[in-house]
Design a protein around this motif. Structure first.
Motif, PDB file in Angstrom:
ATOM      1  N   MET A   1     -81.702  79.353 -27.190  1.00 49.26           N
ATOM      2  CA  MET A   1     -82.287  79.959 -26.014  1.00 49.26           C
ATOM      3  C   MET A   1     -82.113  78.983 -24.847  1.00 49.26           C
ATOM      4  O   MET A   1     -82.413  77.803 -24.972  1.00 49.26           O
ATOM      5  CB  MET A   1     -83.776  80.230 -26.286  1.00 49.26           C
ATOM      6  CG  MET A   1     -84.506  80.781 -25.131  1.00 49.26           C
ATOM      7  SD  MET A   1     -86.297  81.072 -25.284  1.00 49.26           S
ATOM      8  CE  MET A   1     -86.627  81.429 -26.948  1.00 49.26           C
ATOM      9  N   SER A   2     -81.657  79.471 -23.719  1.00 54.12           N
ATOM     10  CA  SER A   2     -81.441  78.621 -22.540  1.00 54.12           C
ATOM     11  C   SER A   2     -82.782  78.244 -21.913  1.00 54.12           C
ATOM     12  O   SER A   2     -83.817  78.849 -22.211  1.00 54.12           O
ATOM     13  CB  SER A   2     -80.582  79.352 -21.516  1.00 54.12           C
ATOM     14  OG  SER A   2     -81.328  80.380 -20.903  1.00 54.12           O
ATOM     15  N   GLU A   4     -83.664  78.779 -18.859  1.00 52.53           N
ATOM     16  CA  GLU A   4     -84.111  79.932 -18.082  1.00 52.53           C
ATOM     17  C   GLU A   4     -84.810  80.951 -18.972  1.00 52.53           C
ATOM     18  O   GLU A   4     -85.838  81.511 -18.597  1.00 52.53           O
ATOM     19  CB  GLU A   4     -82.926  80.592 -17.354  1.00 52.53           C
ATOM     20  CG  GLU A   4     -82.352  79.765 -16.227  1.00 52.53           C
ATOM     21  CD  GLU A   4     -81.362  78.689 -16.699  1.00 52.53           C
ATOM     22  OE1 GLU A   4     -81.014  78.634 -17.894  1.00 52.53           O
ATOM     23  OE2 GLU A   4     -80.958  77.877 -15.852  1.00 52.53           O
ATOM     24  N   GLU A   5     -84.269  81.186 -20.153  1.00 51.74           N
ATOM     25  CA  GLU A   5     -84.894  82.128 -21.092  1.00 51.74           C
ATOM     26  C   GLU A   5     -86.241  81.608 -21.575  1.00 51.74           C
ATOM     27  O   GLU A   5     -87.186  82.385 -21.730  1.00 51.74           O
ATOM     28  CB  GLU A   5     -83.958  82.371 -22.283  1.00 51.74           C
ATOM     29  CG  GLU A   5     -82.730  83.161 -21.930  1.00 51.74           C
ATOM     30  CD  GLU A   5     -81.700  83.203 -23.055  1.00 51.74           C
ATOM     31  OE1 GLU A   5     -81.013  84.229 -23.162  1.00 51.74           O
ATOM     32  OE2 GLU A   5     -81.586  82.209 -23.813  1.00 51.74           O
ATOM     33  N   ARG A   6     -86.331  80.306 -21.803  1.00 49.76           N
ATOM     34  CA  ARG A   6     -87.615  79.725 -22.223  1.00 49.76           C
ATOM     35  C   ARG A   6     -88.658  79.844 -21.115  1.00 49.76           C
ATOM     36  O   ARG A   6     -89.819  80.151 -21.379  1.00 49.76           O
ATOM     37  CB  ARG A   6     -87.445  78.274 -22.647  1.00 49.76           C
ATOM     38  CG  ARG A   6     -86.799  78.132 -23.999  1.00 49.76           C
ATOM     39  CD  ARG A   6     -86.767  76.670 -24.442  1.00 49.76           C
ATOM     40  NE  ARG A   6     -86.131  76.568 -25.727  1.00 49.76           N
ATOM     41  CZ  ARG A   6     -86.767  76.618 -26.892  1.00 49.76           C
ATOM     42  NH1 ARG A   6     -88.065  76.755 -26.924  1.00 49.76           N
ATOM     43  NH2 ARG A   6     -86.112  76.528 -28.022  1.00 49.76           N
ATOM     44  N   GLU A   8     -88.727  82.138 -18.720  1.00 56.45           N
ATOM     45  CA  GLU A   8     -89.092  83.559 -18.683  1.00 56.45           C
ATOM     46  C   GLU A   8     -90.007  83.919 -19.846  1.00 56.45           C
ATOM     47  O   GLU A   8     -90.964  84.687 -19.678  1.00 56.45           O
ATOM     48  CB  GLU A   8     -87.840  84.422 -18.702  1.00 56.45           C
ATOM     49  CG  GLU A   8     -87.058  84.378 -17.411  1.00 56.45           C
ATOM     50  CD  GLU A   8     -85.739  85.151 -17.479  1.00 56.45           C
ATOM     51  OE1 GLU A   8     -85.566  85.989 -18.388  1.00 56.45           O
ATOM     52  OE2 GLU A   8     -84.881  84.883 -16.624  1.00 56.45           O
ATOM     53  N   PHE A   9     -89.739  83.367 -21.033  1.00 63.13           N
ATOM     54  CA  PHE A   9     -90.559  83.623 -22.213  1.00 63.13           C
ATOM     55  C   PHE A   9     -91.985  83.116 -21.971  1.00 63.13           C
ATOM     56  O   PHE A   9     -92.952  83.824 -22.255  1.00 63.13           O
ATOM     57  CB  PHE A   9     -89.951  82.937 -23.440  1.00 63.13           C
ATOM     58  CG  PHE A   9     -90.768  83.074 -24.685  1.00 63.13           C
ATOM     59  CD1 PHE A   9     -90.738  84.247 -25.424  1.00 63.13           C
ATOM     60  CD2 PHE A   9     -91.579  82.041 -25.120  1.00 63.13           C
ATOM     61  CE1 PHE A   9     -91.498  84.391 -26.584  1.00 63.13           C
ATOM     62  CE2 PHE A   9     -92.343  82.168 -26.271  1.00 63.13           C
ATOM     63  CZ  PHE A   9     -92.300  83.347 -26.994  1.00 63.13           C
ATOM     64  N   SER A  47     -85.028  74.867 -13.447  1.00 61.34           N
ATOM     65  CA  SER A  47     -84.356  75.556 -14.550  1.00 61.34           C
ATOM     66  C   SER A  47     -83.238  74.707 -15.131  1.00 61.34           C
ATOM     67  O   SER A  47     -82.777  74.955 -16.216  1.00 61.34           O
ATOM     68  CB  SER A  47     -83.821  76.911 -14.101  1.00 61.34           C
ATOM     69  OG  SER A  47     -82.887  76.743 -13.075  1.00 61.34           O
ATOM     70  N   LYS A  95     -89.859  79.644 -30.379  1.00 57.25           N
ATOM     71  CA  LYS A  95     -90.576  80.657 -29.603  1.00 57.25           C
ATOM     72  C   LYS A  95     -91.965  80.937 -30.163  1.00 57.25           C
ATOM     73  O   LYS A  95     -92.919  81.059 -29.408  1.00 57.25           O
ATOM     74  CB  LYS A  95     -89.768  81.960 -29.571  1.00 57.25           C
ATOM     75  CG  LYS A  95     -88.573  81.916 -28.674  1.00 57.25           C
ATOM     76  CD  LYS A  95     -87.683  83.133 -28.813  1.00 57.25           C
ATOM     77  CE  LYS A  95     -88.328  84.390 -28.318  1.00 57.25           C
ATOM     78  NZ  LYS A  95     -87.376  85.537 -28.295  1.00 57.25           N
TER      79      LYS A  95
END
Length: 124
Positions: A1-2, A4-6, A8-9, A47, A95
């Motif tokens: 997971m990038s 940015e994805e983290r 957003e998560f 980011s 996650k």
């Protein structure tokens, strides 16, 4: 997971919690996780490079987490006994664990709110 994805998560997890708000604070240059005027998390807005989320937990749990994970350090610009900063770029924290730590921080802060405020959160 990038990264940015983290990021957003983390924001999505905060927004799922009853009464919680996650918004960007320009004066602190971070995302602020708020419940009834108290913060339960701070997420760096960067980011690229290092990106951290700072969350509250019990002192004994914080010590255990720091001993077990290199990505978890004493909280930046917070009380280092009660707060940890988690490096989102390390990939060491999954996650599920990240979601659990966000929820724990939220619950700990909610437990310290006045009973009237807690009751209104349960209604939502």
């Amino acid at each position: 997971m990038s990264v940015e994805e983290r990021v957003e998560f983390c924001i999505a997890q905060g927004n799922k919690l009853a009464g919680a708000q996650v918004y960007y604070r320009e004066d602190w240059d971070c995302y602020y996780f708020d419940i009834a005027g108290k913060y339960f998390g701070l997420l760096s807005a960067k980011s690229g490079g290092e990106s951290f989320i700072t969350l509250k937990n019990l002192p004994e749990v914080n010590e255990e987490l720091r001993a077990s994970y290199q990505a978890i350090r004493p909280g930046y610009y917070t009380n280092k006994v009660h707060w940890n900063s988690i490096d989102l770029t390390s990939g060491e924290i999954g996650k599920e664990m990240l979601a659990s730590l966000i929820i724990s921080s939220y619950q700990l802060v909610v437990s310290k709110l006045p009973k009237k405020v807690q009751a209104t959160l349960l209604e939502k």
